[in-house]
Design a protein around this motif. Structure first.
Motif, PDB file in Angstrom:
ATOM      1  N   LEU A  87       0.827  -1.480  -0.054  1.00  0.00           N
ATOM      2  CA  LEU A  87       0.064  -0.043  -0.054  1.00  0.00           C
ATOM      3  C   LEU A  87       0.935   1.312   0.043  1.00  0.00           C
ATOM      4  N   ASP A  88       0.463   2.382  -0.944  1.00  0.00           N
ATOM      5  CA  ASP A  88       1.198   3.589  -0.739  1.00  0.00           C
ATOM      6  C   ASP A  88       0.754   4.163   0.419  1.00  0.00           C
ATOM      7  N   VAL A  89       1.430   4.251   1.436  1.00  0.00           N
ATOM      8  CA  VAL A  89       1.011   4.732   2.925  1.00  0.00           C
ATOM      9  C   VAL A  89       0.885   6.093   2.701  1.00  0.00           C
ATOM     10  N   THR A  90       1.363   7.032   1.741  1.00  0.00           N
ATOM     11  CA  THR A  90       0.990   8.567   1.562  1.00  0.00           C
ATOM     12  C   THR A  90      -0.467   8.771   1.380  1.00  0.00           C
ATOM     13  N   PRO A 146       2.981  12.369   7.538  1.00  0.00           N
ATOM     14  CA  PRO A 146       3.858  11.459   7.338  1.00  0.00           C
ATOM     15  C   PRO A 146       4.279  10.223   8.288  1.00  0.00           C
ATOM     16  N   ALA A 147       3.876  10.611   9.411  1.00  0.00           N
ATOM     17  CA  ALA A 147       4.340   9.746  10.502  1.00  0.00           C
ATOM     18  C   ALA A 147       3.101   8.615  10.742  1.00  0.00           C
ATOM     19  N   VAL A 148       1.850   9.070  10.308  1.00  0.00           N
ATOM     20  CA  VAL A 148       0.662   7.914  10.020  1.00  0.00           C
ATOM     21  C   VAL A 148       1.339   6.897   9.276  1.00  0.00           C
ATOM     22  N   GLY A 149       1.781   7.154   8.083  1.00  0.00           N
ATOM     23  CA  GLY A 149       2.267   5.842   7.079  1.00  0.00           C
ATOM     24  C   GLY A 149       3.293   5.196   7.720  1.00  0.00           C
ATOM     25  N   ALA A 173       3.334   1.292   8.094  1.00  0.00           N
ATOM     26  CA  ALA A 173       4.103   0.318   7.408  1.00  0.00           C
ATOM     27  C   ALA A 173       5.148  -0.577   8.485  1.00  0.00           C
ATOM     28  N   ALA A 174       5.257   0.016   9.903  1.00  0.00           N
ATOM     29  CA  ALA A 174       5.857  -0.813  10.841  1.00  0.00           C
ATOM     30  C   ALA A 174       5.076  -1.429  11.675  1.00  0.00           C
ATOM     31  N   GLY A 181      -8.876  18.433   1.298  1.00  0.00           N
ATOM     32  CA  GLY A 181      -7.618  17.839   1.215  1.00  0.00           C
ATOM     33  C   GLY A 181      -7.510  16.703   2.048  1.00  0.00           C
ATOM     34  N   GLY A 182      -8.576  16.120   2.622  1.00  0.00           N
ATOM     35  CA  GLY A 182      -8.411  15.135   3.456  1.00  0.00           C
ATOM     36  C   GLY A 182      -8.069  13.833   2.870  1.00  0.00           C
ATOM     37  N   ARG A 183      -7.390  12.792   3.238  1.00  0.00           N
ATOM     38  CA  ARG A 183      -7.015  11.468   2.734  1.00  0.00           C
ATOM     39  C   ARG A 183      -7.998  10.534   3.331  1.00  0.00           C
TER      40      ARG A 183
END
Length: 271
Positions: A155-158, A164-167, A171-172, A242-244
């Motif tokens: 998954l593209d975590v962006t 960025p810390a969320v992605g 991922a970890a 702008g929300g993802r």
């Protein structure tokens, strides 16, 4: 911080791990959370804490094949079973807190589960909150099923959040599924979307729809048709510029949770 306890109960196809969050005061209402695809209830600590501060007792379960629950990872053969498992959680919550109103909150795939739940058990709910729900028309399902082999592409975590810390945390996270979609799950998800499309609307059940304008995983245009089918006379929507995809992990998460808690407070006050 809210206090939490982890417990288990038997689902239709395996043992499930659930969690309850509570505060120092007796709750005025309950919120049941249905998490999204590939993730787990542990990613909702901040949401649960905010809900508890606003008077809720909060319950969530790792769906079959997710998080700490049993089952082959992310394999869902029939979403009706997942809805039934969630109903068992709801019944346990009501047994601990009789006569309290129950609000159901579902995110992404959990929004699909919550939508179908409302069609089956809506007369038992006080309100429904759908966050970036997979309903209406989800083109990714058809695209994946048309492939001879579903690619094992991370998954593209962006796409989750502008933070960025969320992605990075996603991922970890060892409890998050980082492998490919499973064809059986995608096919059953598509059937569940169609079941919601063909099922009844929610009538007088208060419904809040929240969605990010820049959600690339569950595009807002596809979801809107599902919302229009479900919504009744007590409907509110909040679309965030702008929300993802993960609004509760977005840079404006405080605004989002404030909108959710205000909706719940208003609807419970109107009962």
């Amino acid at each position: 911080m809210a206090q939490s306890r982890e417990w288990t109960y038997p689902g239709l196809r395996g043992q499930l791990v659930a969690r309850t969050w509570s505060g120092s005061q007796t709750p005025t209402h309950l919120v049941v959370i249905a998490h999204g695809y590939g993730e787990h209830l542990g990613r909702y600590e901040a949401v649960a804490d905010a809900l508890v501060r606003n008077g809720a007792g909060v319950y969530a379960v790792d769906h079959l094949g997710h998080g700490k629950s049993e089952g082959e990872r992310v394999l869902v053969e029939d979403f009706e079973d997942i809805v039934t498992d969630l109903h068992t959680l709801d019944e346990a919550a009501r047994k601990e807190h009789p006569r309290l109103p129950v609000v159901l909150l579902g995110h992404s795939m959990g929004g699909l589960i919550a939508s179908r739940y409302a069609q089956r058990y809506g007369d038992t709910l006080a309100a429904l909150v759908l966050s970036s729900p997979v309903i209406g028309m989800w083109g990714a399902a058809s695209a994946l099923l048309a492939m001879e082999e579903i690619p094992d592409v991370p998954l593209d975590v962006t796409t989750l959040s502008r933070d960025p810390a969320v992605g990075e945390r996603y991922a970890a996270d060892p409890l998050v599924w980082h492998g490919p979609f499973k064809r059986t799950t995608v096919a059953s998800m598509q059937r569940a979307v169609e079941a919601v499309n063909q099922g009844p609307g929610v009538g007088g059940l208060p419904l809040l729809w929240i969605h990010g304008e820049d959600d690339q995983l569950v595009p807002i245009e596809g979801t809107r048709s599902g919302i229009e089918h479900l919504r009744g006379g007590r409907y509110v929507e909040r679309i965030y510029p702008g929300g993802r995809h993960e609004l509760f992990n977005e840079t404006n998460a405080d605004e989002v949770i404030a909108d959710v808690t205000e909706f719940i407070r208003t609807q419970l006050g109107a009962r």
